[in-house]
Design a protein around this motif. Sequence first.
Motif, PDB file in Angstrom:
ATOM      1  N   LEU A 507      92.795 -11.569  24.225  1.00 15.75           N
ATOM      2  CA  LEU A 507      92.465 -10.297  23.593  1.00 15.75           C
ATOM      3  C   LEU A 507      93.052 -10.338  22.195  1.00 15.75           C
ATOM      4  O   LEU A 507      94.243 -10.594  22.025  1.00 15.75           O
ATOM      5  CB  LEU A 507      93.080  -9.123  24.366  1.00 15.75           C
ATOM      6  N   GLU A 508      92.202 -10.100  21.226  1.00 13.03           N
ATOM      7  CA  GLU A 508      92.700 -10.067  19.857  1.00 13.03           C
ATOM      8  C   GLU A 508      92.125  -8.851  19.154  1.00 13.03           C
ATOM      9  O   GLU A 508      90.929  -8.575  19.261  1.00 13.03           O
ATOM     10  CB  GLU A 508      92.300 -11.327  19.100  1.00 13.03           C
ATOM     11  N   SER A 530      97.514 -10.451  19.135  1.00 10.61           N
ATOM     12  CA  SER A 530      96.810 -11.359  20.033  1.00 10.61           C
ATOM     13  C   SER A 530      97.596 -11.521  21.321  1.00 10.61           C
ATOM     14  O   SER A 530      98.823 -11.594  21.312  1.00 10.61           O
ATOM     15  CB  SER A 530      96.639 -12.725  19.359  1.00 10.61           C
ATOM     16  N   TYR A 531      96.864 -11.546  22.398  1.00  8.44           N
ATOM     17  CA  TYR A 531      97.467 -11.760  23.708  1.00  8.44           C
ATOM     18  C   TYR A 531      96.634 -12.816  24.404  1.00  8.44           C
ATOM     19  O   TYR A 531      95.418 -12.691  24.509  1.00  8.44           O
ATOM     20  CB  TYR A 531      97.436 -10.454  24.501  1.00  8.44           C
ATOM     21  N   GLN A 532      97.264 -13.873  24.823  1.00  8.65           N
ATOM     22  CA  GLN A 532      96.512 -14.885  25.555  1.00  8.65           C
ATOM     23  C   GLN A 532      97.316 -15.298  26.777  1.00  8.65           C
ATOM     24  O   GLN A 532      98.522 -15.526  26.691  1.00  8.65           O
ATOM     25  CB  GLN A 532      96.190 -16.110  24.673  1.00  8.65           C
ATOM     26  N   TYR A 533      96.644 -15.367  27.901  1.00  8.99           N
ATOM     27  CA  TYR A 533      97.285 -15.621  29.179  1.00  8.99           C
ATOM     28  C   TYR A 533      96.594 -16.807  29.824  1.00  8.99           C
ATOM     29  O   TYR A 533      95.371 -16.858  29.892  1.00  8.99           O
ATOM     30  CB  TYR A 533      97.141 -14.370  30.053  1.00  8.99           C
ATOM     31  N   SER A 576     101.254 -12.412  20.199  1.00  4.11           N
ATOM     32  CA  SER A 576     101.429 -12.688  18.777  1.00  4.11           C
ATOM     33  C   SER A 576     101.013 -11.517  17.910  1.00  4.11           C
ATOM     34  O   SER A 576     100.108 -10.751  18.246  1.00  4.11           O
ATOM     35  CB  SER A 576     100.562 -13.889  18.363  1.00  4.11           C
ATOM     36  N   PHE A 577     101.684 -11.418  16.775  1.00  2.00           N
ATOM     37  CA  PHE A 577     101.281 -10.524  15.692  1.00  2.00           C
ATOM     38  C   PHE A 577     101.075 -11.388  14.471  1.00  2.00           C
ATOM     39  O   PHE A 577     101.862 -12.297  14.216  1.00  2.00           O
ATOM     40  CB  PHE A 577     102.377  -9.487  15.418  1.00  2.00           C
ATOM     41  N   TYR A 578     100.015 -11.132  13.735  1.00  2.00           N
ATOM     42  CA  TYR A 578      99.755 -11.995  12.595  1.00  2.00           C
ATOM     43  C   TYR A 578      99.151 -11.199  11.460  1.00  2.00           C
ATOM     44  O   TYR A 578      98.560 -10.128  11.655  1.00  2.00           O
ATOM     45  CB  TYR A 578      98.829 -13.150  12.983  1.00  2.00           C
ATOM     46  N   ASP A 598     105.161 -15.181  17.081  1.00  2.00           N
ATOM     47  CA  ASP A 598     104.689 -15.598  18.395  1.00  2.00           C
ATOM     48  C   ASP A 598     105.786 -15.430  19.433  1.00  2.00           C
ATOM     49  O   ASP A 598     106.928 -15.829  19.205  1.00  2.00           O
ATOM     50  CB  ASP A 598     104.333 -17.094  18.378  1.00  2.00           C
ATOM     51  N   GLY A 599     105.403 -14.905  20.554  1.00  2.00           N
ATOM     52  CA  GLY A 599     106.308 -14.894  21.694  1.00  2.00           C
ATOM     53  C   GLY A 599     105.672 -15.696  22.810  1.00  2.00           C
ATOM     54  O   GLY A 599     104.514 -15.481  23.157  1.00  2.00           O
TER      55      GLY A 599
END
Lengths: 1008, 507
Positions: A507-508, A530-533, A576-578, A598-599
Amino acid sequence: MDRFYSRRMGKVLLMLMLCLLQISALAQSAVTGKVTAAGSGEGLPGVSVVVKGTTIGTATAVDGSYSIEAPANGTLVFSYIGYNSQEVAVGNRTVVNVQLATDTKALDEVVVVGYGTQKRGDITGAITSVGAEEFNKGVVVSPQQLIQGKAAGVNVTPSSGRPGGASTIRIRGGTSISAGNDPLYVVDGVPLQLSNAARQSNIGGSGGQLMIFNQEPVNPLNSINPSDIESMEILKDASATAIYGSRGANGVIIITTKKGKQGSISTSYDTYFGVSKVAKTLEVLSADEYRQFMKDNNITNFTDKGASTDWQDQIFRTAYSQNHNLSVSGGTENTLYRASVGYISQQGIIISSGIDNFTGRVNINHKALNDKLSIDLNLGGAVVEEDNAPISSALGGEGGNILKDALRFNPTYPVYDEKGNYSQINQFIINPVSYAEQIEDMRTTRRNLGNISTTYNIWGPVSVNVNLGYTYENIKGNAYVPRANPLGQGLGGLANAQASEHWSKLLETTLIFKKEINANNHIDAIGGYSYQYFVDEGYRTRVSNFVSDEFKYYNIGAASQRDAITSYQESSKLISFYGRVNYNLLDRYLVTLTVRRDGSSRFGADNKWGVFPSGSVAWRVSNESFFPKTDLVSDLKFRVSYGITGNQEIGNLLSLPTLGATSSTYNIGGNAITIVSPERYANPDLKWEETAQFNVGADFQFFKGRVYGSLDYYKKNTTDLLLSFNIPSPSVVTTQLANVGEVENKGVELALGGYVFDKTDFQWKVDLNWSANRNEVISLSNEQWSTKILQNYELSGFGFTGINSQAIIPGQPLGTFYGPKYIGTENGVEQYEDVSGNGRFSLTEDVTIIGNTQPDFTFGVTNTFNYKRFDLSFMLRGSKGNDVLNNTALDLQRKNILPGQNILRAALEDEVGYKGDVRYSSRWIEDGSFIRLDNMTLGYNFNTAKVSILKNARVYVTGQNLFLITNYSGLDPEVISSISGIGESPRGIDYMTYPRARTYMVGASITF
Amino acid sequence: MKTFISKKKSIILGLLVAFCGSCTDLDEELYGRVTPESFYQTDVEVLSAMAGVYSAMSFAGNGGNGWRVIHLGTDEFLIPSRSDGRWGDGGVWLELANHTWTPQNNRILSAWREVFTVIGRANAVLENLGNTPREGLEDEKAEMRAVRAYAYFYAMDLFGNVPLVTQSRIDPKNLPKTNSRAEVFDFVVSELNAAIPNLPSVGTGNNRNNYYGRITKEAAYSILAITYLNGQVYTGKSSWQESIAASDMVINSGGYSLPLNFLDNFVANNHTSPEFIYAITVDPGRNGGANNFVLRGTHDSHRFKYNLPFTPQNGFTVLEMAYDRYEDQDVRKSLFLLGPQTDANGRPLPRNTGAGQLVLVPHQNITNSAENEGYRLVKWQPDPSWVGQSGNNDVALIRFAEILLTKAEALLRSGGSAAEALRLVNRVRTRSNATPLATVTLTDIYDERARELIWEGSRRRDMIRFGTFLTWDWRFRTTDSPKFRELFPVPIIELNANPNLTQNPGY
């Protein structure tokens, strides 16, 4: 650079077509005039002037003047490289003067960058864009091969000649020792994660005689049909990659798939048929030479079955491949669509191996609400079916596989005995033909990749984009070693059934701000979340002892013994935040600033979040008023960038002290107790590798774009390397990952292209890229960990396992070979240098640096010729100064394994005696420099003007891997071995790799 | 950029809730892995950790790399390089047999790692048991210390000077240093003595079955007895009396006896043998190890003799002199295969190549050995219920007979009762129908140990203790070995991983 190519090609095609259109005779009259350059007013020589729709054409003289017979109502087409073409109606005039404006399209062309696009002219980072027209032609299953040799600083090496085999891409050298050096792949905005499936594909477990099964990782890009790809952008410097933060350190490759084009439905079909043969085989003793050796050395207890078999001949074949692609595309003002299906079937050059690849893709782009809303849907799917040959290039193995046994199998044995059964020696050396025909290793991969990206223009300069993506990969592996084969006979047949699934969701949300504040100030900014799993899961069942060979993996319940039943699941998360700001002042001064935070769940508790900033500036000096407006330098831009990126490609759960249940038990007091063992120590400090990269470069065009290119210098320092330390005995955990040490890469990249000839009927274009990278390990220590040397990459072959071939040493590059230095053979015994000078050779003290796999430089040259309707292109690719360890020769070029195993013929010529030992030493390190004619294509475009339904028709012939110039004595100096588990697969260690093919093919494409 | 994020937050929040459950939670999901804090709560959880340590001890008896390193180079075991390409393995076996091994020999590396895996696992279990909030695990801790001491006994015996480590986690800044062999000896002795009070005795109650596979008080005394017997080799100082005392603790426990039939110790269902003091258990049907001696040691055609569901690999052989030690009526001699070979019905067994019956002959050529060369030893009897290529036979690492012979030797060496020594030796001999001795000498005991304990791991120790390891000769061994060959080298890979280690002299 691709833009030039496409424009030229389009123009050439157009002209060629026009030439053939027969126009009914009209009143012809002489038209004259002069073509001048807009602005300077100078006459332009050599401008092509053609009467539209006819073959009538001429070129302007030195002063730009021309004369042509043209109908009064006709139209003249003026075209010249570096200028926009112009069509001018004659309109009963006899003098037509024309001013051609400079073509700035090249610089206005849109290049895909992370989270958006940019005009080429505005780019401040190091990005190479390769368009579909430039892609390598040929039997290409892996998209990576499309850009092989096409971009400076981008090294693409196929792992092997296995059909569908993965290719390894290294951008600007390797930054990492154990966290992987693969670039991040982003397909239509969805970052892919390379699956960890390799470890599951080896049915024998690590070690042991069943390491015959393919261990190459699944190529994640095989789900994308090469003919669906519009362009591949390679982001190289930190300015370009920092927007991908902890995944940017190895560079980023953005793949954009083809979209529909506005207009009526267009249907394309393309196809090819290919024929492949093994490019080279190794020379072993023939049956006669084998017998003669026994005679000469008074060896009597060997078996002579009286036949004379060339086992390599038996396992290699002429392999056929075919490809079919069908696509339909079109669109209205608001909706564009393109749908395609593809099928590639490729036989392997080893008998009983091959790949079938089915792909499908639908891309829809829709605009609504007065263009305020745009929706892009991209959906791709693939089914890849592989029939793998029993071969493995995994390091550290001793056992046989089809290639090793083809080399060492007794040449006096016939393939079949008098009863028609395979003639066999024993369970360790298997009849190679029976290997191929009896042992099954099938793998089916299903992949889906899709995203829907919605952009809404909230207000004036502000838009919001939401990108939802999903990737899914299912890898199913089935293998069977039958009772009928000596390998499986002792086990009563062995079946392995396994499946693994890897899926991710993305999800971005990105806010986009774009504003021309005034003519001189442009701002373009994004900010996003951004969230990626990612989830990996799988199971595996290995069973043995069947009563019949019919059941195999179809019915594993029919086996009386369960050897291993395992399952696993793992997941990881990246949050993440960018943000990025592009600022363009006066079209001369360009600034880009990016940051990503990034986390990652993979990192230790104390280091979950990392910040990755970058900044770059560019100066378009050719737009300065003081810059002379000459044709010599038509565009010149200087760029400088600096930034920090990361690499988080380690496994999951590496920071936690976990206990894992094994599949083994131990019987205590009559009860089988499952063994639960510690897996690793806690490391709450575990974090990403950090790469700080400085880049300075220039983009230039000379002679109005006739010569173009770019030059870059970079320096990358990677710190906090994720090093896997061997923990000395006695430790229950044998390796521990820690952030230690530093590696530096610096280098120069040059891309240079130009038109040698550019005439109406004949063009010759040359594109050259050249790069030199210098790699150095700076340190392997920090406050806690310290080491002077880390040895790695076990040798393969009997007696060599457990001995490392390379070492990582501060001050030396990665890929340094380390071992004894061979100084010759005396009295049939190998001699090595006494490095320590203490008067005797010892394996403990007298080992030293004996080679290096890093090349001095690599290059690729593509030549493209167009003559009327014909086109010819070929690509040469080369590497200089890289060393290769010939581990195959080390294992088989030794007389002392006779008569049990056959040997390489070269052993007869060396001086090592029959009883002489052969050891790993510099003797087996060879110069792997090479020049390869990778690809050559000759095509012909038909005149489709008379066939109204046809838009385009083309036939071509292509040769791949046509010749290889090298001093390397093995099969091919370009090798990458596989390793089990995490870590970097080593280059330059040649051991039983699936050999490369030489391929010839014919193809055709047609568009309605 | 900050402003973008804040503006955006409200827009994305709704989506986030729908799309991802925990968007800022970066904790890893464990999926079936456990942590030391949460484990070890029940007895069986504790046992599952200890099982890993015991399982690792299997190296000393399972016929794998460590076992082969222990046996090669003696006069009872060989792996010839076959002319059909089998067992050449780049010369690693012959290098060991010929006493020409180097620190690069990867089988020595395997042996080192197998030994230290036990130590590492024991240290980890000890640390975890120490950290668990659960109380009352003193017996288990003592047990782990005893197993660790046993592994250190092997480390001391094979490599001599090794690092003594009792920490689970190795500090990379402070890597372990080599301790002298004598220090390791002291450690083994003191650890066993410290553990013994907490270990269960097999002599009391029904511990034999429940504890089978674990270290008991008597097993610990047995290790002490054997350690002391070799004390002179390890420390330069003899400790015969201590060996006798430790042996007596075992003999007088009343827990052990010699079964009437020697062969009962080696059949598939041997776990009930009253002679086993410590054995590694083998349970291939439940992934609990494997006994592959028949697979490795017999000829391909023996599959017809024993009705095997697999083809043997024709690897392990015995030297002829080992066979020649027995009297003909000795039951133990029946374990050898030689001469013309027949199947279960007396029909001749075929050769692999060429015509004619398989006839096992003495070794003719060990570097290019014909298929029929070398006598075979089928000590662990073919198991009719094969699991794949593996038998079920457990392998005793310490049998009561060895303790009897140990005490006998220590008595003779220390000037103790020769009559008792004779009685002990004859007790072992008569069980196997060997002629009882009238008097007993040290050489008699040396030979009796060879007969009784062949392929059971003690020959290398015995030959070193009796001073024959460097000097024994046969057809393919005509020169003496230098003294340093009595210890194996520290493998080169281990030296590189830990620069604090000291290589043994001579390498």
